[in-house]
Motif scaffolding. Structure first.
Motif, PDB file in Angstrom:
ATOM      1  N   ASP A   1      -5.689   0.545  -3.133  1.00 31.28           N
ATOM      2  CA  ASP A   1      -4.553   0.713  -3.859  1.00 31.28           C
ATOM      3  C   ASP A   1      -4.456   0.208  -5.231  1.00 31.28           C
ATOM      4  O   ASP A   1      -3.716   0.329  -6.209  1.00 31.28           O
ATOM      5  CB  ASP A   1      -3.181   0.155  -3.161  1.00 31.28           C
TER       6      ASP A   1
ATOM      7  N   ASP B   1       0.596  -2.687  13.509  1.00 31.42           N
ATOM      8  CA  ASP B   1       0.812  -1.549  12.492  1.00 31.42           C
ATOM      9  C   ASP B   1       2.451  -0.901  12.718  1.00 31.42           C
ATOM     10  O   ASP B   1       2.453  -0.367  13.540  1.00 31.42           O
ATOM     11  CB  ASP B   1      -0.194  -0.441  12.818  1.00 31.42           C
TER      12      ASP B   1
ATOM     13  N   THR C   1       0.643  -1.311  -0.159  1.00 29.77           N
ATOM     14  CA  THR C   1       0.039   0.030  -0.153  1.00 29.77           C
ATOM     15  C   THR C   1       0.956   1.157   0.000  1.00 29.77           C
ATOM     16  O   THR C   1       1.834   1.292   0.513  1.00 29.77           O
ATOM     17  CB  THR C   1      -1.062   0.091   1.353  1.00 29.77           C
ATOM     18  N   ARG C   2       0.365   2.245  -0.540  1.00 31.30           N
ATOM     19  CA  ARG C   2       0.866   3.606  -0.684  1.00 31.30           C
ATOM     20  C   ARG C   2       0.439   4.462   0.528  1.00 31.30           C
ATOM     21  O   ARG C   2       0.816   5.378   1.056  1.00 31.30           O
ATOM     22  CB  ARG C   2       0.832   4.118  -1.974  1.00 31.30           C
ATOM     23  N   ASP C   3      -0.745   3.924   0.963  1.00 37.21           N
ATOM     24  CA  ASP C   3      -1.479   4.776   1.999  1.00 37.21           C
ATOM     25  C   ASP C   3      -1.791   3.681   2.973  1.00 37.21           C
ATOM     26  O   ASP C   3      -3.140   3.281   3.046  1.00 37.21           O
ATOM     27  CB  ASP C   3      -2.784   5.513   1.270  1.00 37.21           C
ATOM     28  N   ALA C   4      -1.009   3.673   4.187  1.00 32.10           N
ATOM     29  CA  ALA C   4      -1.148   2.737   5.186  1.00 32.10           C
ATOM     30  C   ALA C   4      -2.723   2.893   5.841  1.00 32.10           C
ATOM     31  O   ALA C   4      -3.272   1.959   6.500  1.00 32.10           O
ATOM     32  CB  ALA C   4      -0.171   2.788   6.221  1.00 32.10           C
TER      33      ALA C   4
ATOM     34  N   GLN D   1       2.761  -4.307   3.249  1.00 35.62           N
ATOM     35  CA  GLN D   1       4.091  -3.494   3.131  1.00 35.62           C
ATOM     36  C   GLN D   1       3.668  -1.975   2.809  1.00 35.62           C
ATOM     37  O   GLN D   1       2.792  -1.907   1.859  1.00 35.62           O
ATOM     38  CB  GLN D   1       4.855  -4.300   2.079  1.00 35.62           C
ATOM     39  N   LYS D   2       4.186  -1.139   3.654  1.00 40.64           N
ATOM     40  CA  LYS D   2       4.164   0.261   3.395  1.00 40.64           C
ATOM     41  C   LYS D   2       5.200   0.710   2.375  1.00 40.64           C
ATOM     42  O   LYS D   2       6.301   0.620   2.668  1.00 40.64           O
ATOM     43  CB  LYS D   2       4.310   1.006   4.778  1.00 40.64           C
TER      44      LYS D   2
ATOM     45  N   LYS E   1      -5.394   0.054   6.141  1.00 36.92           N
ATOM     46  CA  LYS E   1      -5.898  -0.295   7.614  1.00 36.92           C
ATOM     47  C   LYS E   1      -7.212  -0.394   7.629  1.00 36.92           C
ATOM     48  O   LYS E   1      -7.956  -1.193   7.948  1.00 36.92           O
ATOM     49  CB  LYS E   1      -5.018   0.586   8.507  1.00 36.92           C
TER      50      LYS E   1
END
Length: 125
Positions: free
Chosen positions: A114, A34, A13-16, A51-52, A20
């Motif tokens: 995403d 987290d 993900t680009r936006d955790a 993965q962030k 979440k």
């Protein structure tokens, strides 16, 4: 060699925060951690690590999938939670977006925030 090793599944993900919320609140997975590098969810005993990352090009294929007992009931619940199911021109899908595979399995696809393609599969009994 790995026959008895537990599988760990990965996505990104680009936006955790958005991921979440989606995986925990929409899909109902239990958030285990987290951390600085990943969101970790328990997915029926399988670890799912989101993965962030700074950059992400979602794969054109299905990244993650779940085996379900009643696909249409799961679709109804996910739709109530805001999930939109994908339609593909090349597949003969029913009104819910479910395709019957040659094996008899019923499959439907949706995307996470995403753009990763996720699926539900109901196997024939």
């Amino acid at each position: 060699m790995l026959t008895n090793a537990k599988l760990v599944s990965f996505s990104a993900t680009r936006d955790a925060e958005r991921a979440k919320s989606f995986y925990r609140d929409v899909l109902g997975l239990s958030l285990v951690e987290d951390g600085p590098f990943a969101l970790v969810f328990d997915c029926a005993g399988t670890m799912l690590r989101i993965q962030k990352v700074d950059e992400l090009v979602p794969p054109k294929h299905t990244a993650l999938g779940w085996e379900v007992a009643e696909i249409h009931a799961e679709i109804d619940e996910l739709r109530r939670r805001g999930v939109r199911f994908e339609r593909y021109e090349r597949l003969d899908q029913d009104e819910d977006g479910v395709w019957r595979a040659p094996s008899g399995a019923l499959v439907a696809w949706f995307k996470d925030p995403d753009g990763n393609t996720l699926s539900l599969t109901e196997w024939p009994h």
